[in-house]
Design a protein around this motif. Sequence first.
Motif, PDB file in Angstrom:
ATOM      1  N   TYR A 143       0.836  -1.197   0.000  1.00  0.00           N
ATOM      2  CA  TYR A 143       0.000   0.000   0.000  1.00  0.00           C
ATOM      3  C   TYR A 143       0.875   1.253   0.000  1.00  0.00           C
ATOM      4  O   TYR A 143       0.674   2.177  -0.772  1.00  0.00           O
ATOM      5  CB  TYR A 143      -0.921  -0.038   1.208  1.00  0.00           C
ATOM      6  CG  TYR A 143      -1.926   1.084   1.275  1.00  0.00           C
ATOM      7  CD1 TYR A 143      -2.844   1.276   0.247  1.00  0.00           C
ATOM      8  CD2 TYR A 143      -1.976   1.937   2.374  1.00  0.00           C
ATOM      9  CE1 TYR A 143      -3.778   2.296   0.307  1.00  0.00           C
ATOM     10  CE2 TYR A 143      -2.907   2.950   2.446  1.00  0.00           C
ATOM     11  CZ  TYR A 143      -3.801   3.130   1.412  1.00  0.00           C
ATOM     12  OH  TYR A 143      -4.723   4.148   1.465  1.00  0.00           O
ATOM     13  N   GLY A 271      -7.245   1.650   9.381  1.00  0.00           N
ATOM     14  CA  GLY A 271      -6.871   0.737   8.315  1.00  0.00           C
ATOM     15  C   GLY A 271      -7.297  -0.696   8.548  1.00  0.00           C
ATOM     16  O   GLY A 271      -6.916  -1.592   7.805  1.00  0.00           O
ATOM     17  N   LEU A 294     -13.053  -2.945  -3.270  1.00  0.00           N
ATOM     18  CA  LEU A 294     -11.702  -2.595  -3.700  1.00  0.00           C
ATOM     19  C   LEU A 294     -11.643  -1.802  -4.998  1.00  0.00           C
ATOM     20  O   LEU A 294     -10.564  -1.378  -5.414  1.00  0.00           O
ATOM     21  CB  LEU A 294     -10.863  -3.867  -3.861  1.00  0.00           C
ATOM     22  CG  LEU A 294     -10.518  -4.554  -2.537  1.00  0.00           C
ATOM     23  CD1 LEU A 294     -10.989  -5.989  -2.537  1.00  0.00           C
ATOM     24  CD2 LEU A 294      -9.039  -4.486  -2.262  1.00  0.00           C
ATOM     25  N   PHE A 349      -4.518  -6.805   2.154  1.00  0.00           N
ATOM     26  CA  PHE A 349      -5.140  -5.610   2.697  1.00  0.00           C
ATOM     27  C   PHE A 349      -6.361  -6.016   3.510  1.00  0.00           C
ATOM     28  O   PHE A 349      -7.092  -6.937   3.132  1.00  0.00           O
ATOM     29  CB  PHE A 349      -5.551  -4.653   1.572  1.00  0.00           C
ATOM     30  CG  PHE A 349      -5.699  -3.232   2.035  1.00  0.00           C
ATOM     31  CD1 PHE A 349      -4.600  -2.399   2.073  1.00  0.00           C
ATOM     32  CD2 PHE A 349      -6.913  -2.751   2.458  1.00  0.00           C
ATOM     33  CE1 PHE A 349      -4.714  -1.096   2.525  1.00  0.00           C
ATOM     34  CE2 PHE A 349      -7.048  -1.452   2.903  1.00  0.00           C
ATOM     35  CZ  PHE A 349      -5.944  -0.622   2.940  1.00  0.00           C
ATOM     36  N   ASN A 368     -13.654  -0.757   5.321  1.00  0.00           N
ATOM     37  CA  ASN A 368     -12.812   0.032   4.421  1.00  0.00           C
ATOM     38  C   ASN A 368     -13.402   0.038   3.020  1.00  0.00           C
ATOM     39  O   ASN A 368     -13.726  -1.024   2.474  1.00  0.00           O
ATOM     40  CB  ASN A 368     -11.393  -0.545   4.352  1.00  0.00           C
ATOM     41  CG  ASN A 368     -10.575  -0.231   5.581  1.00  0.00           C
ATOM     42  OD1 ASN A 368     -10.702   0.841   6.165  1.00  0.00           O
ATOM     43  ND2 ASN A 368      -9.722  -1.160   5.983  1.00  0.00           N
ATOM     44  N   ASN A 369     -13.529   1.227   2.435  1.00  0.00           N
ATOM     45  CA  ASN A 369     -13.879   1.375   1.022  1.00  0.00           C
ATOM     46  C   ASN A 369     -12.623   1.798   0.274  1.00  0.00           C
ATOM     47  O   ASN A 369     -11.992   2.791   0.631  1.00  0.00           O
ATOM     48  CB  ASN A 369     -14.973   2.422   0.827  1.00  0.00           C
ATOM     49  CG  ASN A 369     -16.283   2.013   1.470  1.00  0.00           C
ATOM     50  OD1 ASN A 369     -16.649   2.531   2.518  1.00  0.00           O
ATOM     51  ND2 ASN A 369     -16.996   1.091   0.847  1.00  0.00           N
ATOM     52  N   ILE A 370     -12.276   1.051  -0.771  1.00  0.00           N
ATOM     53  CA  ILE A 370     -10.982   1.191  -1.429  1.00  0.00           C
ATOM     54  C   ILE A 370     -11.184   1.452  -2.919  1.00  0.00           C
ATOM     55  O   ILE A 370     -12.086   0.880  -3.544  1.00  0.00           O
ATOM     56  CB  ILE A 370     -10.139  -0.092  -1.230  1.00  0.00           C
ATOM     57  CG1 ILE A 370      -9.955  -0.367   0.268  1.00  0.00           C
ATOM     58  CG2 ILE A 370      -8.780   0.018  -1.924  1.00  0.00           C
ATOM     59  CD1 ILE A 370      -9.618  -1.804   0.584  1.00  0.00           C
ATOM     60  N   ARG A 371     -10.367   2.329  -3.472  1.00  0.00           N
ATOM     61  CA  ARG A 371     -10.276   2.528  -4.907  1.00  0.00           C
ATOM     62  C   ARG A 371      -8.927   1.983  -5.379  1.00  0.00           C
ATOM     63  O   ARG A 371      -7.942   2.020  -4.640  1.00  0.00           O
ATOM     64  CB  ARG A 371     -10.340   4.010  -5.290  1.00  0.00           C
ATOM     65  CG  ARG A 371     -11.661   4.675  -5.037  1.00  0.00           C
ATOM     66  CD  ARG A 371     -11.623   6.136  -5.483  1.00  0.00           C
ATOM     67  NE  ARG A 371     -11.471   6.256  -6.919  1.00  0.00           N
ATOM     68  CZ  ARG A 371     -10.384   6.690  -7.544  1.00  0.00           C
ATOM     69  NH1 ARG A 371      -9.318   7.046  -6.836  1.00  0.00           N
ATOM     70  NH2 ARG A 371     -10.341   6.793  -8.855  1.00  0.00           N
ATOM     71  N   THR A 372      -8.886   1.488  -6.616  1.00  0.00           N
ATOM     72  CA  THR A 372      -7.640   1.042  -7.219  1.00  0.00           C
ATOM     73  C   THR A 372      -7.509   1.755  -8.560  1.00  0.00           C
ATOM     74  O   THR A 372      -8.310   1.533  -9.470  1.00  0.00           O
ATOM     75  CB  THR A 372      -7.632  -0.479  -7.404  1.00  0.00           C
ATOM     76  OG1 THR A 372      -7.865  -1.107  -6.141  1.00  0.00           O
ATOM     77  CG2 THR A 372      -6.290  -0.945  -7.944  1.00  0.00           C
ATOM     78  N   MET A 389      -3.632   1.488  -4.533  1.00  0.00           N
ATOM     79  CA  MET A 389      -4.843   1.324  -3.737  1.00  0.00           C
ATOM     80  C   MET A 389      -4.993   2.537  -2.826  1.00  0.00           C
ATOM     81  O   MET A 389      -4.020   2.999  -2.228  1.00  0.00           O
ATOM     82  CB  MET A 389      -4.764   0.041  -2.908  1.00  0.00           C
ATOM     83  CG  MET A 389      -4.684  -1.223  -3.740  1.00  0.00           C
ATOM     84  SD  MET A 389      -4.404  -2.704  -2.728  1.00  0.00           S
ATOM     85  CE  MET A 389      -5.952  -2.777  -1.813  1.00  0.00           C
ATOM     86  N   VAL A 391      -7.618   4.059   0.265  1.00  0.00           N
ATOM     87  CA  VAL A 391      -8.805   4.033   1.118  1.00  0.00           C
ATOM     88  C   VAL A 391      -9.465   5.397   0.984  1.00  0.00           C
ATOM     89  O   VAL A 391      -8.923   6.402   1.429  1.00  0.00           O
ATOM     90  CB  VAL A 391      -8.439   3.746   2.582  1.00  0.00           C
ATOM     91  CG1 VAL A 391      -9.683   3.838   3.458  1.00  0.00           C
ATOM     92  CG2 VAL A 391      -7.814   2.368   2.726  1.00  0.00           C
ATOM     93  N   TYR A 392     -10.608   5.440   0.346  1.00  0.00           N
ATOM     94  CA  TYR A 392     -11.262   6.727   0.113  1.00  0.00           C
ATOM     95  C   TYR A 392     -12.475   6.920   1.022  1.00  0.00           C
ATOM     96  O   TYR A 392     -13.096   7.979   1.020  1.00  0.00           O
ATOM     97  CB  TYR A 392     -11.663   6.875  -1.353  1.00  0.00           C
ATOM     98  CG  TYR A 392     -12.755   5.946  -1.812  1.00  0.00           C
ATOM     99  CD1 TYR A 392     -14.019   6.428  -2.102  1.00  0.00           C
ATOM    100  CD2 TYR A 392     -12.523   4.586  -1.961  1.00  0.00           C
ATOM    101  CE1 TYR A 392     -15.025   5.587  -2.527  1.00  0.00           C
ATOM    102  CE2 TYR A 392     -13.517   3.738  -2.387  1.00  0.00           C
ATOM    103  CZ  TYR A 392     -14.774   4.240  -2.676  1.00  0.00           C
ATOM    104  OH  TYR A 392     -15.766   3.383  -3.100  1.00  0.00           O
TER     105      TYR A 392
END
Length: 445
Positions: A143, A271, A294, A349, A368-372, A389, A391-392
């Motif tokens: 990360y 996290g 993700l 993650f 956790n909400n994640i963008r890639t 990645m 975390v947004y």
Amino acid sequence: MTFHQGSGHAARSEIGRARWGRRLLAVLAATQVSGIIFSPPCTAQLTPGEIVGKGDVGRLEGLVCEGIRWAVGHGMNLKIVPYGKIELPPAYVEATEKYSSQVSLGPKKELLGYVAGRPFAIVDRADPDAATKIMYNFERGHYFTDDLGMHLADAETGRIVLEGPTQRYEIERHFTLDWLRIIQYVGRTENEPIPAIADNPDGTFRKSGQYPLLDPFDLKGVGMLSYRYLNPDRQDDTWLYMPQVRRVRRLSSAQRSDALFGQDIDVDSYGGYAGQIPWFDWKLIGTEPMLGSLHGENLPPKPCTDDGGVTFCENWEMRPEVYILEGTPRLAAYAYSKRVIYVDKETYFILYSDVYDRGGELWKVIINNIRTSKQPNPKVSFSYPIERMFVYGFSAIDIQLLHATRAAIPGMAFPDEPGWLVNQGAKTGVGERWFTVAALIAAGR
């Protein structure tokens, strides 16, 4: 939610392990880095394109944690999308290939021989230390490896008010944080010095700071600084500066599990888990295909309408294999009796985690909400050469007290901010002096 009881579940788990074992052998033959495994997803249960809501909670059994099933039952929606493979940064893969064979655990579950990359390229589920090794793979994941910056995140905290079949979210306080910054002293892969900062008189693994708070007004200037040491016998040093009383308060390791300022998340839950690994006893409960968020699309993240905005309604996908870990604290004064943590095997993650009170009852869930993406925010001008990645958004829900905290990165009021700066080194405009108590105090005045 039970993961290891009942003959039916045990039989299914054995079948699942055999199936994954056959697939694992095939993938290992093709992969260049042993143990960094990508498998096709299992999508039989849910169909991409559908929205999973209140009426579908029963379908989520075994696919999400207990806390998320509670959240879905109270109005959180999961938009199902196809599985998306997440590549690892080349420098991280190279470091894993070069150094992982020399890494081991010491008698105190400390990490020995670590230089950089993923500590344990292969984790044998039959290994009694498998859970501890998985947690080290998370802590020293891809990360970020060198440094991390986050500018202008905001959070809201408030009561969950149940009104028959619906609920609303009564926001009590709004928080805006100027900066979160982290610098890592070992395991560095992208910015000189590599693989470690030799000038490290404090013997730290990493230093982090969150300061100053810009609002609410009565907490303006408050900040926190933390040092984690390479010596596992040495507790974290964590300082909290309160400008209203002009004093710095030092938090003990046990106090890191206490929620601060009316929020529902504690320092050790950032996290998914941000505490010391050797200070817990870890157990691998099992591995299963499960849902994770993700590949989010909305910036800022979209609050759920049906739960009053307690959580974010974003994309969820079936992840091929998720480790289910149980952590029991060794500190008697720790707030929780255990944590159940869900780690995506492909990325190492944490997707989400449930925490339990001293009586063993579910207390909170952290999601956790994640963008890639190559861009932390499509509205900004710069992008990374590889996908990262981010975390947004995250939500922390106190299920017992019906209280919640949600955070957006970048903040709802700052949609044009980049949000995360990953391994940017000097580009973040800050040096090691920022990670001092003197700087913490000066910023809060």
